[in-house]
Design an enzyme around this catalytic site. Structure first.
Site, short mmCIF file in Angstrom:
data_model
loop_
_atom_site.label_atom_id
_atom_site.label_comp_id
_atom_site.label_asym_id
_atom_site.label_seq_id
_atom_site.Cartn_x
_atom_site.Cartn_y
_atom_site.Cartn_z
N ASN A 28 61.96 12.73 -43.21
CA ASN A 28 62.36 14.06 -43.70
C ASN A 28 61.21 14.61 -44.52
OD1 ASN A 28 63.54 16.26 -44.93
ND2 ASN A 28 64.92 15.06 -46.24
N TRP A 29 60.50 15.57 -43.95
CA TRP A 29 59.33 16.14 -44.64
C TRP A 29 59.75 17.06 -45.79
CZ3 TRP A 29 55.37 17.91 -40.28
CH2 TRP A 29 55.02 16.79 -39.50
N LYS A 30 61.01 17.42 -45.85
CA LYS A 30 61.51 18.39 -46.84
C LYS A 30 60.67 19.67 -46.76
CE LYS A 30 62.96 14.53 -49.63
NZ LYS A 30 63.60 14.11 -50.86
N GLU A 81 70.03 17.42 -51.37
CA GLU A 81 69.28 18.58 -51.89
C GLU A 81 69.89 19.88 -51.39
OE1 GLU A 81 65.37 17.21 -50.74
OE2 GLU A 81 65.51 15.62 -52.23
N GLU A 99 72.73 7.89 -48.81
CA GLU A 99 71.61 8.15 -49.71
C GLU A 99 72.14 8.33 -51.13
OE1 GLU A 99 68.02 9.83 -47.52
OE2 GLU A 99 69.30 11.52 -47.98
N GLY A 118 63.78 10.19 -54.00
CA GLY A 118 62.56 10.72 -54.59
C GLY A 118 62.29 10.23 -56.00
N SER A 151 64.01 6.25 -51.58
CA SER A 151 62.79 5.54 -52.00
C SER A 151 62.46 4.32 -51.13
CB SER A 151 62.88 5.17 -53.48
OG SER A 151 63.04 6.34 -54.27
N HIS A 188 72.32 16.93 -46.61
CA HIS A 188 71.40 16.24 -47.53
C HIS A 188 71.75 16.64 -48.96
CE1 HIS A 188 67.74 15.02 -49.58
NE2 HIS A 188 67.46 14.28 -48.53
N GLY A 248 61.98 10.04 -47.09
CA GLY A 248 61.42 11.28 -47.58
C GLY A 248 59.94 11.15 -47.85
C1 PEP Z 1 65.34 11.83 -48.55
O1 PEP Z 1 64.86 12.90 -48.83
O2 PEP Z 1 66.27 11.78 -47.73
C2 PEP Z 1 64.81 10.62 -49.18
C3 PEP Z 1 65.42 9.49 -48.97
O3 PEP Z 1 63.69 10.77 -49.97
P1 PEP Z 1 62.78 9.59 -50.60
O4 PEP Z 1 62.51 8.61 -49.47
O5 PEP Z 1 61.54 10.27 -51.06
O6 PEP Z 1 63.58 8.98 -51.68
#
Ligand code: PEP
Length: 248
Positions: free
Chosen positions: A6-8, A98, A166, A172, A210, A96, A231
């Site tokens: 997921n590039w966000k 976010e 998640e 993040g 993470s 998600h 992410g």
């Molecule tokens: C995500 O955005 O779904 C995510 C898991 O981010 P990260 O790996 O940076 O924690």
């Protein structure tokens, strides 16, 4: 195993092109899975068509990061799942944390988005997860169960959807849930999903929060973990390839 990046809201044409090139160069040339690992990248919507073109013949799949529930209409700024599919996507992330936080998306909207994604021929990756406060209050299982019951469309079969667990506090932040906590939550999710699918079977369950090359193998070895939603570490080819190798 599934490894989904997921590039966000990160990237540009030049960054995306060199990232995709790095992944294509670093993966064995098998199609469409790599030694049993399905690899998906989810760039920001404006780059989906370009990324699909750079990937070429299907070594890596492409996904969106959200979609609207309708096929078209007066919804300024939104993207229909049919449009994502038209640009080459085969997956879409929905719900998600976010999106839930930044845009107030509710379980009901997430369910509409997942339904719409299936209508458009996409596989929705439905995200659920508790906040730090909810975990500390001992509510994590109940919160995730409720999110699943309200976000998963009625009558789906396991092969039509993917669930990503998640924990919000792990996204993040560099904090990762312990393998015991991941195992316990994925067990709960598997039990709940068996009651929600039309065929009583359990869809692929991903962990996200993470995940890095250094902890991926340990996480992927946990029972009921079928891959990861990644992410930050999906933005560097070397890191993302390290996670893909851990899934092989
Ligand atoms: C995500 O955005 O779904 C995510 C898991 O981010 P990260 O790996 O940076 O924690």
């Amino acid at each position: 195993m599934l490894v989904i990046g997921n590039w966000k809201m990160n990237g540009s044409t030049s960054m995306g092109k060199s990232l995709v090139q790095g992944l294509v160069d670093g993966l064995p040339a098998t199609d469409p899975t790599t030694d049993g690992v399905t690899v998906v990248v989810c760039p920001p919507a404006p780059y989906i068509g370009a990324v699909a073109g750079w990937i070429g013949d299907g070594q890596i799949a492409v996904g969106g990061q959200t979609c609207h529930g309708q096929e078209s209409g007066a919804h300024t700024g939104d993207v229909a799942p049919e449009m994502l599919a038209d640009c080459g996507a085969t997956y879409v992330i929905v719900g998600h944390s976010e999106r839930r936080h930044d845009h107030g998306e509710t379980d009901r909207q997430v369910q509409d988005q997942a339904k719409a994604a299936i209508r458009a021929g996409l596989t929705p990756i439905i995200c659920v997860g508790e906040t730090k406060q909810q975990r500390e209050a001992g509510e994590a299982d109940a919160v995730v169960t409720q999110q699943l019951q309200a976000s998963v469309p009625d009558g789906v079969t396991a092969s039509q959807i993917i669930i990503a667990y998640e924990p919000v506090w792990a996204i993040g932040t560099g904090l990762t849930a312990s393998t015991d906590d991941i195992a316990a939550m994925h067990q709960v999710i598997a039990q709940v999903m068996a009651t929600l699918t039309a065929d009583g079977s359990v869809p692929s369950l991903l962990y996200g929060g993470s995940v890095k090359p250094g902890n991926a193998a340990e996480i992927f070895a946990v029972e009921h973990v079928n891959g990861g939603l990644i992410g930050g570490a999906s933005l560097k080819a070397e890191d993302f390839l390290g996670i893909i190798r851990a899934a092989m």
